[in-house]
Each structure stands twice: as structure tokens, then as C-alpha cells.
Write a protein that holds these residues in place. Structure first.
Motif, short mmCIF file in Angstrom:
data_model
loop_
_atom_site.label_atom_id
_atom_site.label_comp_id
_atom_site.label_asym_id
_atom_site.label_seq_id
_atom_site.Cartn_x
_atom_site.Cartn_y
_atom_site.Cartn_z
N SER A 275 25.25 43.74 -2.39
CA SER A 275 26.43 44.77 -2.27
C SER A 275 27.53 43.92 -0.83
O SER A 275 28.56 44.09 -1.22
CB SER A 275 26.82 46.36 -2.01
N MET A 276 26.93 43.42 0.38
CA MET A 276 27.77 42.61 1.31
C MET A 276 27.42 41.41 0.76
O MET A 276 28.79 40.48 1.41
CB MET A 276 27.23 43.08 2.84
N GLU A 277 26.45 40.76 -0.23
CA GLU A 277 26.74 39.48 -0.47
C GLU A 277 28.09 39.59 -1.00
O GLU A 277 29.29 38.22 -0.88
CB GLU A 277 26.18 38.89 -0.60
N CYS B 237 12.49 38.17 2.41
CA CYS B 237 13.79 39.53 2.68
C CYS B 237 14.72 38.57 2.99
O CYS B 237 15.11 37.48 3.73
CB CYS B 237 13.44 40.38 3.09
N ILE B 238 16.00 39.73 2.90
CA ILE B 238 17.25 39.01 3.62
C ILE B 238 18.52 39.68 3.97
O ILE B 238 17.82 40.81 2.90
CB ILE B 238 18.68 37.58 2.24
N ALA B 239 18.94 39.96 4.72
CA ALA B 239 20.09 40.91 5.13
C ALA B 239 21.51 39.58 5.28
O ALA B 239 21.63 38.92 6.12
CB ALA B 239 19.93 41.91 6.13
N HIS B 240 22.50 40.62 4.88
CA HIS B 240 24.27 39.51 4.97
C HIS B 240 24.41 41.49 5.44
O HIS B 240 24.57 42.23 5.63
CB HIS B 240 24.49 39.26 3.60
N ALA B 241 25.61 41.07 6.82
CA ALA B 241 26.19 41.99 7.25
C ALA B 241 28.11 41.88 7.28
O ALA B 241 28.45 40.39 7.12
CB ALA B 241 25.97 41.37 8.76
N ASP C 95 22.71 43.03 -8.70
CA ASP C 95 21.66 44.06 -9.45
C ASP C 95 20.38 43.42 -9.51
O ASP C 95 20.41 41.71 -8.98
CB ASP C 95 22.42 44.96 -11.12
N LEU C 96 20.06 44.42 -9.78
CA LEU C 96 18.16 43.82 -9.85
C LEU C 96 17.33 43.88 -11.11
O LEU C 96 16.92 43.41 -11.22
CB LEU C 96 17.54 45.23 -9.09
N GLY D 281 21.10 39.19 -4.79
CA GLY D 281 20.53 39.29 -3.93
C GLY D 281 19.67 40.84 -3.22
O GLY D 281 19.45 41.10 -2.76
N ALA D 282 19.24 41.19 -4.25
CA ALA D 282 18.52 42.31 -4.74
C ALA D 282 19.45 43.02 -4.22
O ALA D 282 21.08 43.63 -5.02
CB ALA D 282 17.11 42.20 -3.77
#
Length: 333
Positions: free
Chosen positions: A112-114, A324-328, A83-84, A107-108
Motif C-alpha cells: 500500500s505504501m510502496e 521483511c521490509i517496511a515503507h513509510a 497483492d499477496l 511488497g507483500a
């Protein structure tokens, strides 16, 4: 199995046997209200603080998903959530109530996807039979921590986004019926020097583009493979930037299949500036709306890229830029 440089292929294709989306009163007025399992009329959720309210939302989402799967909490081996809040207290305090082995992540808004990627990895490696993954956020608790308390009435610029009040959870299993988690592309930190906490979409868009490019390079497939490709929390501004960055890198995703959770969840007449954000944004849209569409046969293959800004109030006050980061995660039915 690792494919390419950043993508985990799940040979056993773990199954999402149940999921749940829980929201607050503002989400009940939104465009996707019918896809929530529970919607509250009270933003306090009957609690004495907004932080406790967020914990209650996450706990409710997990318990709802477990009940829908016909399981008990004792049958779930691990709980993975983020969560944040400082020290991810919403997840940790929910884990205290759920009473199951817990892995907390930060993961900020990419949490959810992490968490879904890590939960699927546990199941695929036979380290667990049942894992519940989740993420939560609360509009007022997030505003208080990262910007200004809501009661201050501070004016926001058009680039700002509205933090979703809610929680989403998915129960991942080694067996059963439901959408399957096929693979996950783990993102890397991308920081383009943006330091404005009211412009999260622009800050996170380069990370989203980087992970999307890595996903298609690792797998050697075309965007047309998917029926839907959705970024998590970029909103209207960030989504346009991500599409532009991808096209400049030689990857064009047809606009009819490229969307963003932050532009879908609310109605156009709701005062959300550039769209929605928060850990619950991609969590509720994916575990509610997208999975419901898959179960109806409207979608067969989706790629969800949840994006996160990994700053803190301290780093902002010290004039740091926003990493920043992104997980797919690829889901098929």
C-alpha cells in the motif's frame, strides 16, 4: 529529491484527490466499518473463486476512487498495485479490466505504501498527472496460499493474524484539493531469522523499527512532529516489539500517537488472534479511516509505515527464514 540515505522529499507535494476503501462481511462487523466506501455481505463478492473475488474488490476500489475524483479511467496515466497472490494476479487481472498503463509491485503487506510512494514520485517528477495506487487481500485466498485452506479448520496460535478481505486505492494528482504526500522513506530488507508464518508481527517488527529510525534520522525531526504514527500490519505482538526496539535505539514514540492498523480495524470481540494483516489492512485503514480523520480536521500530519513479509510457500517449505521490509509515507493536510 533524496534526503539522507533513504527518503524521497516530494517538492511539489502530490495530492491525494480521492481514495476508496472496500471490504467484506467480516470488515463490516469491525470497528472502522463506517470508514469504508463499500462493504459486501458476501465473501465471494458474487464470483466463482476467492481469487476472482479479490480482483473484484481491487477493481471496485479503483473505480470508486476515480469516480469520487470526477475523472474517467482514460484520464489516469498509471495504475500501481500489489497483492499477496502468486504473480500478483489480483492486481494484474484488475489492471486488465481497468485498461490503463500498469506497474505491478510485490511488497507483500507493504504494497500500500510502496505503491503510494512510487505513484507520488511519478507525479512529483512530472512523469504523470494522475496515478492510481492500490493494494488488496482476501482472507480465504491468502490462507489457502500461505497456510491452510480455511475449510480444513486448522487451529491457529495466539500469534497468528487475520488477513483483511478488502482493497484500498488512492488517486494521486499534481493538482487539486486533499491530503498531500510530503515524503517517503524506502525500507531495506531486515531478517532476524524468524521462520514461523504464524508469527508475522514478530518477523516484521524489526523492519518497521529500522525504517522509522531511518525516517527520523534522514529528516532530523522528532516524532512529536506527527499527530499519528501508524505501523501497517504488526498486530498486538509486533507493535509492542517495534516500540521496544525503537526505545532501545533511543527513539521513544509517545504511545498516544503510536498505533497499528492491524489493531484498529476489528472489534475486540472478533476472533482475530493478534490482530489484522494483509495488503488491504494498511490500505483500507489509511485510505478510509485515517484520511477521513484528516479531512475532519482531527489529524494534520501522519506517518504510515506499511510492513511486509517477503516469503513464499516455496521458501517456507525450503525452511528459509522470512525477509521483511517496511515503507513509510508522510501525509499532511
Amino acid at each position: 529529491m533524496l534526503q539522507g540515505s533513504q527518503t524521497w522529499m516530494f517538492n511539489s507535494k502530490p495530492v491525494i484527490i480521492a481514495s476508496a476503501a472496500v471490504g467484506g462481511p467480516f470488515e463490516a462487523q469491525g470497528a472502522l466499518a463506517d470508514d469504508f466506501d463499500v462493504l459486501h455481505t458476501d465473501i465471494w463478492i458474487g464470483e466463482k473463486s476467492f481469487e476472482k473475488a479479490e480482483k473484484a474488490l481491487l477493481q471496485e476500489a479503483c473505480e470508486t476512487a476515480i469516480t469520487k475524483a470526477g475523472l474517467t479511467k482514460q484520464q489516469v496515466q498509471f495504475f500501481i498495485s500489489g497483492d499477496l497472490m502468486n504473480q500478483i494476479i489480483s492486481s494484474s487481472f484488475a489492471a486488465r479490466e481497468l485498461g490503463m498503463p500498469y506497474l505491478g509491485i510485490f511488497g507483500a503487506c507493504s504494497s500500500s505504501m510502496e505503491s503510494l510512494a512510487l505513484g507520488s514520485l511519478l507525479v512529483d517528477s512530472k512523469a504523470a498527472d494522475y496515478v492510481i495506487t492500490g493494494a488488496s487481500s482476501h482472507n480465504v485466498s491468502a490462507e489457502k496460499q500461505f497456510r491452510y485452506p480455511t475449510e480444513y479448520g486448522a487451529q491457529k496460535p495466539p500469534t497468528a493474524q487475520w488477513t483483511v478481505t478488502g482493497a484500498g486505492a488512492a488517486l494521486v494528482s499534481s493538482k487539486g484539493n486533499g491530503p498531500k504526500v510530503v515524503c517517503a522513506t524506502i525500507g531495506r530488507i531486515v531478517d532476524k531469522g524468524i521462520s514461523d508464518p504464524f508469527n508475522m508481527g514478530a518477523a516484521m517488527a524489526p523492519a518497521a523499527a529500522d525504517t522509522i529510525l531511518s525516517h527520523f534520522n534522514d529528516l532530523g525531526i522528532d516524532p512529536a512532529y506527527y499527530d499519528l504514527i501508524a505501523t501497517g500490519d504488526l498486530g498486538q505482538i509486533g507493535h509492542v516489539i517495534a516500540a521496544d526496539l525503537l526505545e532501545k535505539s533511543g527513539l521513544r514514540i509517545p504511545p498516544e500517537i503510536f498505533t497499528d492498523c492491524g489493531t484498529l480495524i476489528y472489534n475486540q470481540d472478533q476472533p482475530v488472534m493478534a490482530g489484522a494483516s494483509g495488503c488491504a489492512c494498511s490500505a483500507t485503514v489509511t485510505y478510509g479511516h485515517f484520511l477521513n480523520r484528516m479531512k475532519k480536521g482531527e489529524l494534520k500530519r501522519i506517518l504510515v509505515i506499511a510492513t511486509g513479509a517477503l516469503h513464499s510457500p516455496i521458501s517456507y517449505q525450503q525452511k528459509e527464514t522470512i525477509p521483511c521490509i517496511a515503507h513509510a509515507v508522510s501525509i499532511e493536510i
